[in-house]
Each structure stands twice: as C-alpha cells, then as structure tokens.
Enzyme design. Structure first.
Site, PDB file in Angstrom:
ATOM      1  CG  ASP A  83      -2.198   0.818   0.879  1.00 35.20           C
ATOM      2  OD1 ASP A  83      -2.275   1.644  -0.122  1.00 35.20           O
ATOM      3  OD2 ASP A  83      -3.299   0.955   1.506  1.00 35.20           O
TER       4      ASP A  83
HETATM    5  C1  NOJ Z   1      -4.191   3.930   0.213  1.00 35.92           C
HETATM    6  C2  NOJ Z   1      -5.217   3.129   0.489  1.00 35.92           C
HETATM    7  O1  NOJ Z   1      -5.223   2.153   1.492  1.00 35.92           O
HETATM    8  C3  NOJ Z   1      -5.378   2.112  -0.740  1.00 35.92           C
HETATM    9  O2  NOJ Z   1      -6.402   1.149  -0.613  1.00 35.92           O
HETATM   10  C4  NOJ Z   1      -5.466   2.470  -2.301  1.00 35.92           C
HETATM   11  O3  NOJ Z   1      -5.516   1.721  -3.221  1.00 35.92           O
HETATM   12  C5  NOJ Z   1      -4.039   3.401  -2.271  1.00 35.92           C
HETATM   13  N1  NOJ Z   1      -3.980   4.246  -1.253  1.00 35.92           N
HETATM   14  C6  NOJ Z   1      -3.738   3.982  -3.531  1.00 35.92           C
HETATM   15  O4  NOJ Z   1      -4.624   4.873  -3.801  1.00 35.92           O
END
Ligand code: NOJ
Length: 721
Positions: A265
């Site tokens: 993430d």
């Molecule tokens: C953080 C989020 O937790 C995740 O779900 C998301 O896909 C990513 N950022 C990318 O935006």
C-alpha cells in the site's frame, strides 16, 4: 512469453529491475515530459530512475495516458511499457452504489455486471489495472472504510469478491481482452479489524480467527484469478503485513498459491520504520522483498536500495534472486495485458467517449442503486406513496448532489439529480423547505406552518461523502445532533415522516427509527441514486436490499456482528435487564441484540417461507445439502427477496458462531405467487478451522435455518455422516 521476459531480465541492470518494481504517483509524470521532483519536493528521482519505473498510479483519460506512455517510451532504454493503475472502487465515471451498498443487493450477478462496466470504462480510459476489490471483512462501523467492503459475513464477502474479480478481469486465460483490467485484491490482510476502528491501526487476532473468518474473501478472490494483491498497513500476528514472511510467503504464496504481483500500500514499506521493525529505508526494502512484496508503491525504499547496492558495488545472490522473481511477475502481467504488442492499449479517445458514462451504464447504476436500498421501517405501510400525495421535502441532504460517496474521483457530481429534483419529477405537490439547522432555530410553530399543507414529510439526513472512506474513523457513528433534533421536532408536528439516511457506514439509528414512520437506507447510491430513491418511494420499484452489516442499538455494543462466537453464558431470554439472571454475557444498560440484523430488509410485498424440506437428512461429507424451499408472496405487489440459509453446528472442536450464512439466493415472485426454490449447499461449505489450523468438516448434528434475515427462526435438523 517466457522468452521475451527472460531476454529482458538478462538485459536489465539491478537499478532497472528495482525501478521496474516501483510505482510512482501521477505527479511525477507530465504529458510533455516527466518531473524529477516529487509532489512535496522531498523525494527526488533521477531521470534514469523515472524512465525505467514500472508503474504509475492515478493517471487516466485516454489522451493523457497516451501522451505519458509515448513520452516515457521515448526516453526509456528498454522500452518496457508503463503499467497504469488507479483506484476504481465502485465505478470509473459511472458511479455505482458504494460496495457496502452493492453488497446489500445480495446479488452476485449484479455485482459482476457493475464490475464489468467499471472495467470497460477504465480500460477505455487507458487503465490497465485497478486497486479493487477491497475484501476486508468488517465488524466495526467506526472504521470509515467499511464503505468499501462487502460487510461482516465471510461467505457473502467471498461470493461478492468472486463476482467482482470475474467482472473486472473477464475470462482471462493467458491474455486480457481490451475491455477488462487486472484486479488488485486488498488489503492483505485483515485490515478491517483495525483496533478501535481507528485508521492505520494495529490488528491483533489469533491465526485461528484469521483463518476461520477473515481469510475467505481474499482466498476466493485469488482462486478466481486476481492478478494483484495489496499489502495492508496493519500489523498481524505481531508483524506489519508488508514485512510479514509468514503471512506472505507461507499463507499467500504457498497455501493460497498466489503467483501474481504483491504490491505494497502507499508508503507501507517506508512505514516499517515507524512500526519499529526496520532501521532505515534500505532495511525496510530488504524486509519487504524477503516477505515477497514485488512492488513498492510510493515509499522510494526500493530506489534507495538500488542506490545502496550500486555504491557497495556488490549485490548478494539472495537479493538478485528476489528481484528476478518480482520483476518476472511484473513483466508477466504486462505480457498478459498485451502491453508489449500495444503499449497504448485502450488509449483511444474515440473509444473512451463511446464507452464511458453511457446511458446503458447509467441504467445499470440505477438498477444497482434500487437493489441496494434497504427499507428499514415501514409503519402502517406508509410507503409507497401515491402520486398525488402532498409532500414537504426537507433535511440537509435533500439538495445534495454528491450522493456518490468516497472513492469516486472520476464521478461528476454536477450532473446528478438531487433527491429534491427526483421527487419533484414524480410528485406534483412537493414543497421543498430549506430549513436552517443552526442551533436554536427550530421553532415548532414554524415547522408546523411549513408542513401544514402536506400529508407526508420526507426528510433526507445522514453523512457527507467526505465522512466515509479512507481516514474517516469516527468514535460516534450516528447522525449529527442537529439532524436528530430536527427529526424530533418534525415528529412533534404529528405528520407522517419518511426518513432517508445517506451514509457509508452503519449508524446508531435507535432514536431515528422511533421518530420515523418509514426509514430508507440507500447508502451512497451513486450516479443515479436520486432517481432510484424516488422510484422506491413511488413504488415503481419494490425495495429488496438486505443489510450486509448489523446495525447496533448503541455505540457501546460495537463491534456487534451476527456471527460472533458462542459464549459459555449466553443470554437465553431476550431481556438483558432481567435481574434474576445477572451472571450472563450481557450488558446491564442495553440489550445484546442489534437494532437491525444482518440480512434484514423490508419489502412492500409480504414474503413467507411456507415449507422447508431437505431431500436427505443424512448427508455424506462429500455430499450436498439439497433443499426445497416453498416461498410465497402473499401480497398484491411483485417483488424480490433473498432466501438466506444459515447453519448451526451443534458440537464443534473449536468455538463457532451460533449460525453462519452458507447460501443465499435472490428470487423474484409475482403478486400472490408461490414457488418451490431448489437450493444446493455443498457440504464442504461447513468446513471450519480446527485447533491444528486446518479447515475441515465434522460428522455430527447440525441445524439449518432458512428465512429472510440472520435472526430467522425456521429451522430443520440434519446430520453429516
Ligand atoms: C491507500 C489505500 O489504503 C489503498 O486502498 C489505495 O488503493 C491506495 N492508497 C492507492 O490510492
């Protein structure tokens, strides 16, 4: 395929391999070139690094994507096309209800259909892969991200996870077709259990619980062929997921046989330092690589590792092997997407205009919103309303255009109808009362005067879009006080009240339910949400949504979910306040039970389960439970409902819930129609996690509950032999 990849791997330097494993945000890429400095100016990347980066997130639009890809390829030594990814969570431009809303439809086919549309729109806008579905099992409405989930039940979650993967990816064998995109299942793992519902917080659960309840959603998504998995921010079994070798190597890669790309993430690799399990960026990078994390989303730790290795002039064999494995996976996905043949896949403006936000797509968005809306109360059958009903329309969300909810970055809120627009199109006698909800302005006489001419008051309350989604944890999931006071005051006018609740999470609605004659929950219903609400209020559509998460009576009950484990001192009667029986698992100031339970939702029709028959009451472990359920619609209106089958295992080796959903089937019955529905439940569905952490089915006695919600009473016994 292997030849091209092997050939590229042979040509790539260590720095190029590491860059291929890095994903950067849109800010680094401009149509006429590439910026060398990060969004905050903090993180510089060199021109060589940028032109060998593997993937970009957050860019879409055929024209823009094409320019960026072209520019990138012109400057890149090996000319490996960029992979374009973005968050397309419940639609690209055609916005469907939030996933928790879609889950209320209990309709896998519909969920697949919405995912298919989202994929086609995304692919036409130049995207290759999307960060969805989120399949974290959730039990805590304080966590704002419950809106992105399929709710609290492992089977429903797993079924909808499968449906969305099918919709996003289509039937890929070794090639994606041009209308589909690769799906990224997230967040591995158990992110939905963040302590206290607080975002980015720790998760601490036994491996037994993880395997028994939380794993199913991810597992079924992977079995369906999801090409990417994202690590979660949280710690699990004492180690942050992004550095957790047991979780990633043993469970994900070995047991679930996942051979696609594992991506971190955002900055999750870098955050291993804050977690206190890595001493530096490079230490974090090595730990993530060892855990099997192929791609680094925006932490730059992999870049820093490349720089360190270059300085040292020597790369350990172990690292080379890890890098090669990861780069292989990234190149393989690019190959499957056909990017080597056509780096501009889907980047065609004309096609984008043809495929995105079409009337056909919007029709499905409306159908999805209609099927996702849950009717929670309908006292004296107040709804549906006749077209000549005189209505006063009020509440802070009545003129709200953003009914899309969070994670709809490409959704356009300016063109959507508001609830007021949609109801004014349906009813002649509508007056909109734009009240001032500022404290102290609610004068009963004014309210009486404003509502004097109407027979029914429709009030739209709830939360705003920015109050759900990432980073919106809340200690009090309930309506703002001013809104509740307003509803109370409306109630004092003596008028019939229809309350519409817009929300991305379950709220405590105990008082709201008392002050409302009808209570409608469309969640955040998406691009055609207002039209869907109006159709339900007029009765053109009969509501059929069912709750995928329990609604508590009080905040103090959270987490409250229907499938909690049995205790040694269960509450036997219904009354917690019974003083005679003090030493039971209960509260002294509130009931144990939900306000609205999992699977619950009313209809304008009157459905009854007339008979449940098991073809065999003794079934072999490798057999199937075949049942015949006679269902009748004892009303004058057509409608859909969901038959839900739950099982109870009388004695198990480890503690088990009182009942758990094992099958659901959405059916349509005409007015006064009765039907016998055949339902088949493979006995393998009764497997649960034993003490040795393996999942298997036990012989013994079971009870099957059949009905229209998790608290159904109708039951029948059977035995597994
Ligand atoms: C953080 C989020 O937790 C995740 O779900 C998301 O896909 C990513 N950022 C990318 O935006």
């Amino acid at each position: 395929m292997v030849n091209r990849i092997t050939e590229l791997l042979r040509k790539m330097s260590i720095a190029e391999k590491i860059a291929q494993l890095s994903q950067l945000s849109a800010d680094y890429f401009q149509e006429d070139g590439v910026t060398l400095t990060g969004p905050t100016g903090k993180q510089q990347v060199t021109s060589e690094e940028l032109h060998s980066v593997g993937s970009v997130l957050g860019i879409s639009g055929a024209e823009r994507a094409r320019k960026i890809q072209k520019n990138y390829l012109q400057h890149s030594r090996l000319k490996i096309p960029l992979l374009f990814m973005a968050d397309v969570v419940h639609g690209y431009k055609t916005i469907f209800p939030i996933p928790l809303g879609l889950a209320s439809s209990f309709d896998s086919e519909l969920v697949e259909e919405t995912a298919k549309i989202a994929a086609k729109e995304s692919a036409s806008a130049g995207l290759h892969a999307i960060f969805a579905p989120m399949v974290d099992l959730v039990r805590d409405p304080r966590w704002g991200r419950v809106m992105e989930s399929n709710g609290e039940d492992p089977f429903l979650n797993g079924s909808l996870a499968t449906a969305s993967i099918k919709g996003f990816q289509g039937c890929v064998t070794d090639r994606f077709d041009e209308n589909h995109v690769a799906a990224c299942v997230k967040h591995f793992a158990a992110y939905g259990a963040a302590e206290g519902g607080r975002e980015y917080n720790t998760v601490d659960m036994s491996e037994w619980q993880f395997r028994d309840q939380y794993l199913e959603g991810y597992q079924r998504a992977i079995e369906t062929g999801a090409r990417l998995v994202m690590t979660s921010f949280n710690t699990l079994f004492g180690v942050p997921a992004t550095a957790n070798e047991h979780l990633m190597r043993t469970i994900l890669r070995k047991e679930l046989k996942f051979d696609g790309i594992l991506i971190s993430d955002w900055n999750a690799i870098g955050e291993l330092k804050e977690h206190g399990v890595a001493s530096s960026q490079t230490d974090a990078a090595v730990k993530a690589l060892k855990a099997g994390v192929d791609m680094d989303m925006m932490s730059f730790a992999y870049f820093e590792l490349a720089q360190k290795l270059e300085k040292e002039g020597q790369v350990p064999q172990e690292i080379i092997k890890l890098l090669d494995e990861s780069v292989y996976r990234v190149l393989k996905l690019k190959e499957e997407l056909g990017l080597f043949e056509d780096p501009f896949r889907g980047m065609d403006l004309l096609k984008e205009e043809e495929n995105v936000l079409t009337e056909d797509n919007l029709k499905i968005a409306q159908k999805a919103a209609e099927e996702s809306t849950v009717l929670l109360e309908n006292k004296d059958n107040l709804l549906p309303l006749k077209p000549d009903t005189k209505i006063t329309l009020c509440g802070p969300l009545v003129r709200e255009r953003d009914l899309l909810g969070s994670w709809s970055w490409k959704g356009n809120t300016t063109k959507n109808e508001t609830i007021a627009d949609a109801l004014q199109n349906k009813f002649k006698g509508v007056t909109v009362f734009d009240e001032d909800l500022a404290e102290g302005t609610l004068d009963l006489n004014v309210l009486k005067q404003k509502t004097a001419d109407s027979e029914v008051v429709i009030v739209a309350l709830g939360l705003k879009s920015y109050q759900s989604g990432e980073a919106t944890s809340m200690t009090k999931p309930r309506l703002p006080k001013k809104q509740l006071n307003f509803l109370k005051a409306l109630n004092e006018t003596g008028k019939k009240i229809v309350t519409i609740i817009i929300t991305g999470r379950p709220l405590v609605l105990t008082e709201v339910s008392k002050f409302s004659d009808a209570l409608l929950l469309p969640w955040f219903p998406g691009s055609r949400g207002a039209e869907a609400i109006a159709n339900i209020i007029t009765g053109e559509v009969n509501p059929s949504g069912k709750l995928p998460m329990s609604f508590p009576r009080d905040i103090g009950q959270i987490p409250l979910y229907y499938n909690s484990l049995r205790t040694g001192r269960p509450l036997t009667g219904s009354d917690n306040l019974d003083k005679e029986n003090k030493y039971l698992s209960k509260y002294i100031d509130e009931e144990n039970s939900h306000l609205y339970c999992f699977g619950y939702g009313l209809s304008y029709a009157d459905f009854k389960v007339k008979k449940v028959q098991l073809v065999d009451k003794q079934i072999a472990k490798n057999g199937e439970l075949n049942l015949k359920v006679e269902v009748a619609n004892e009303s004058h209106i057509d409608g859909q409902t969901v038959i839900q089958c739950y099982t109870h295992q009388c004695v198990a080796e480890t503690a088990q819930p009182d009942r758990e959903l094992k099958m659901f089937k959405k059916i349509m019955l005409k007015a006064n129609e009765a039907k016998v529905i055949d339902i088949c439940i493979p006995v393998t569905r009764l497997a649960y996690t034993h003490q040795d952490l393996t999942k298997k089915v036990d012989c013994g006695n079971y009870v099957l509950y059949v009905g229209f919600a998790a608290d159904t009473k109708r039951k029948i016994s059977f035995e597994i032999i």
